[in-house]
Structures are given as structure tokens and as C-alpha cells.
Motif scaffolding. Structure first.
Motif, mmCIF file in Angstrom:
data_model
loop_
_atom_site.group_PDB
_atom_site.id
_atom_site.type_symbol
_atom_site.label_atom_id
_atom_site.label_comp_id
_atom_site.label_asym_id
_atom_site.label_seq_id
_atom_site.Cartn_x
_atom_site.Cartn_y
_atom_site.Cartn_z
ATOM 1 N N VAL A 93 59.545 16.827 -24.835
ATOM 2 C CA VAL A 93 58.866 18.040 -24.904
ATOM 3 C C VAL A 93 57.548 18.263 -25.376
ATOM 4 N N TRP A 94 57.270 17.171 -26.372
ATOM 5 C CA TRP A 94 55.856 17.190 -27.017
ATOM 6 C C TRP A 94 54.825 16.586 -25.850
ATOM 7 N N TRP A 95 55.449 15.557 -25.076
ATOM 8 C CA TRP A 95 54.526 15.135 -23.983
ATOM 9 C C TRP A 95 53.992 16.104 -23.188
ATOM 10 N N TRP A 96 55.052 17.097 -22.741
ATOM 11 C CA TRP A 96 54.457 18.261 -22.023
ATOM 12 C C TRP A 96 54.306 19.307 -22.732
ATOM 13 N N SER A 97 54.028 19.584 -23.874
ATOM 14 C CA SER A 97 53.671 20.950 -24.810
ATOM 15 C C SER A 97 52.503 21.356 -23.965
ATOM 16 N N ALA A 102 50.497 26.367 -21.488
ATOM 17 C CA ALA A 102 49.650 27.129 -20.454
ATOM 18 C C ALA A 102 50.841 27.971 -19.608
ATOM 19 N N VAL A 103 51.667 27.513 -19.120
ATOM 20 C CA VAL A 103 52.636 28.305 -18.370
ATOM 21 C C VAL A 103 53.300 29.351 -19.060
ATOM 22 N N GLY A 104 53.656 29.092 -20.498
ATOM 23 C CA GLY A 104 53.826 30.215 -21.201
ATOM 24 C C GLY A 104 53.018 31.264 -21.451
ATOM 25 N N VAL A 150 44.813 16.070 -20.701
ATOM 26 C CA VAL A 150 46.213 16.423 -20.311
ATOM 27 C C VAL A 150 46.634 15.271 -19.413
ATOM 28 N N ILE A 151 45.867 14.978 -18.525
ATOM 29 C CA ILE A 151 46.280 13.641 -17.391
ATOM 30 C C ILE A 151 46.266 12.568 -18.379
ATOM 31 N N VAL A 152 45.373 12.128 -19.100
ATOM 32 C CA VAL A 152 45.245 10.759 -19.772
ATOM 33 C C VAL A 152 46.425 10.686 -20.782
ATOM 34 N N PRO A 178 54.487 4.277 -28.833
ATOM 35 C CA PRO A 178 53.575 5.114 -29.769
ATOM 36 C C PRO A 178 53.828 6.627 -29.462
ATOM 37 N N PHE A 179 53.254 7.458 -30.575
ATOM 38 C CA PHE A 179 53.550 8.602 -30.536
ATOM 39 C C PHE A 179 52.001 9.085 -30.348
ATOM 40 N N ILE A 180 51.817 9.834 -29.043
ATOM 41 C CA ILE A 180 50.330 10.287 -28.835
ATOM 42 C C ILE A 180 50.399 11.434 -29.414
ATOM 43 N N LEU A 181 49.238 11.867 -30.133
ATOM 44 C CA LEU A 181 48.871 12.735 -31.064
ATOM 45 C C LEU A 181 48.113 13.744 -30.222
#
Length: 291
Positions: A93-97, A102-104, A150-152, A178-181
Motif C-alpha cells: 500500500v505504501w508503494w502505491w500511496s 491522487a485517486v482519492g 512516481v515511476i522511478v 529495501p524500504f523506499i522512503l
């Protein structure tokens, strides 16, 4: 396995968000962490409850303390186990946050406009906003820069999965990604901050910069430490253009606006006199006007 795609490659019947090995490992970890959290919180809750419960009978006081401690243990144990168990889903969910936000935001804007104005007017406002985002150059470049961020983030996640999957083969404990911040645009491309999980170091990512550049459709990727205190915090700089190729405006030109230019004869090789410099001796001058 499902049917074949174009007759040559089988298509899986289902695509899982979390790999089965990682899911089993997190299930085992959830049981262990939940049990430990329940035991610790239950003991602490029972001790605190025994001091707060006022009762003349010692047996009743101990019984109430044990009941309250068991309730605290159940709440904390179940909550901790659930959080640990669903952590891979929360990470997805964080990956697509950003996309979800934006949709919300779009749905909220449409709901507000549809509530206070007519549907045609709401559609017109949204269409005008979309056209303005495309026509206005400054807004379009701003949206494009953040769109690349976002793409990167997704492209780096795919690359990390390939690199770390190869590194974790034959190991009992799977190495998590790894956690992408965060990611933000830069004049050369994008800058992404990454938090390394246990089992990884900077050398694991430094050897895959070429694959990162290919995955991100960039010219070059540099990986370095982002903090002198925390070795797990890593910065990934993605360069997809050279900002110095264009004309760069500098404020130094305004600082020298009123400064005169050296005379032409000085640039031709004629020595300039009258400089009060200790290390440069003055040329001898002949009284008859010759040097």
C-alpha cells in the motif's frame, strides 16, 4: 497454471502480491512477536492493575489484576501479531500511496463539486483543470517531474526485487526489500531515499547501478550514503539529463555590471604600472621617458 499466452508461454492463474516464502516467514514471525508482546504486556498490566485495584481481600485483588493483565495481553498480542502479519500488504500500500492519494483527491473533488454544483458544471471544472495542466508550461513541467518520481519508485522496486532475490537464494531467512522512503525531482533527474533492511549493505546496491539505470530509463544512477549516523539510509541519484547543457543564468553577472574593462593595451602585453603590490616590483622609469 492457466492457458498459454499466444501458445508459447504459460500464464499463471493467479498473481500474488507477496511471495509464498515471504508470507510463511511473516506468519511465523507474527506468532513469535505476538506471543512475546502478549507475555510482556500481560505481566506489566497485571502488576499495574494490582496497584490500582482497591480491594480489601487479597485474593480478589490478585484475581482482578490477573483478569486485567490477561485482557491487556490479548489486546497487545493480537494487535502486534496482526501488524507483523499484514506488514507486506501495508508495504505494498505504501508503494502505491501516491497513486491512491491522487485517486482519492480526484474523487473527493468530484464529490464536492457534484454536491454544491450541477454535474455538467463539475465536469467542466475538472476538464478545464486538466486542460490547464497540459497547456500551461510551468504546471506541465512540474507535473511531469513529479510523475517521473512516481515511476522511478516502482522501477527501483522492481530492480531491488531482482537483485535481492538473486542474493537470497539458498538462505533460510528471506532478505526483505529495501524500504523506499521519498523521491523528489532534481535538475538532473530524480533523487530517492532508501532505507536498507537487515542483511543488506551499500555494496549490494552499488553493484547494480547499471541495472537501475536501465530499469529507470536513465543515463546514470549513483548510490551513496545519505547519513553519517545511519548506514541504512541510502540516497539514489538518477541522472537522465545534463542540466549544464543549457544556458544557466548566474547572479554573478549583476555583481560586475558597473566594473570597467581592462584597457586593450594592457591585454596586448604592455605592463601595467601603478599597482601597489609588495611581491611585484615596479618597473624602473627613465627620466628621459624611456624604460
Amino acid at each position: 497454471m492457466g492457458s498459454r499466452l499466444f501458445g508459447d508461454r504459460p500464464v499463471p492463474a493467479a498473481v500474488s502480491v507477496v511471495e509464498p516464502s515471504v508470507s510463511r516467514w511473516y506468519a511465523h514471525r507474527a506468532r513469535v512477536v505476538g506471543s512475546v508482546a502478549a507475555a510482556v504486556s500481560g505481566v506489566v498490566g497485571a502488576v499495574v492493575a494490582s496497584q490500582l485495584v482497591s480491594s480489601t481481600s487479597t485474593v480478589a485483588r490478585v484475581a482482578l489484576a490477573l483478569v486485567l493483565g490477561a485482557m491487556v495481553a490479548a489486546v497487545f498480542g493480537v494487535t502486534t501479531a496482526v501488524v507483523v502479519r499484514v506488514w507486506p500488504v501495508l508495504r505494498a500500500v505504501w508503494w502505491w500511496s501516491l497513486e491512491l492519494a491522487a485517486v482519492g483527491l480526484l474523487l473527493t473533488a468530484w464529490w464536492l463539486l457534484d454536491t454544491y454544483v450541477s454535474a455538467w458544471l463539475a465536469a467542466g471544472v475538472l476538464a478545464t483543470t486538466a486542460v490547464a495542466c497540459v497547456v500551461l508550461r510551468r504546471v506541465r513541467r512540474w507535473l511531469t517531474a513529479w510523475g517521473w518520481c512516481v515511476i522511478v519508485r516502482h522501477r527501483l522496486r522492481v530492480t531491488f526485487a531482482e537483485v535481492i532475490r538473486a542474493a537470497s537464494k539458498g538462505k533460510a531467512r528471506p532478505i526483505t526489500l529495501p524500504f523506499i522512503l521519498l523521491a523528489r525531482p532534481t535538475p538532473a533527474g530524480e533523487r530517492v531515499w532508501v532505507w536498507l533492511r537487515p542483511g543488506l549493505d551499500l555494496a549490494d546496491l552499488d553493484g547494480g547501478t547499471g541495472r537501475m539505470a536501465v530499469a529507470c530509463w536513465a543515463g546514470e544512477v549513483r548510490v551513496c550514503r545519505a547519513s553519517t549516523r545511519y548506514a541504512a539510509l541510502v540516497r539514489v541519484d538518477i541522472a537522465r539529463r545534463d542540466p549544464l547543457q543549457r544556458l544557466v543564468s548566474s547572479p554573478l553577472a549583476r555583481e560586475f555590471a558597473g566594473v570597467g574593462i581592462w584597457p586593450a593595451e594592457s591585454a596586448a602585453g604592455v605592463p601595467v604600472s601603478g599597482l601597489d603590490l609588495d611581491d611585484v616590483p615596479e618597473p624602473a622609469v627613465d627620466p628621459r621617458g624611456r624604460r
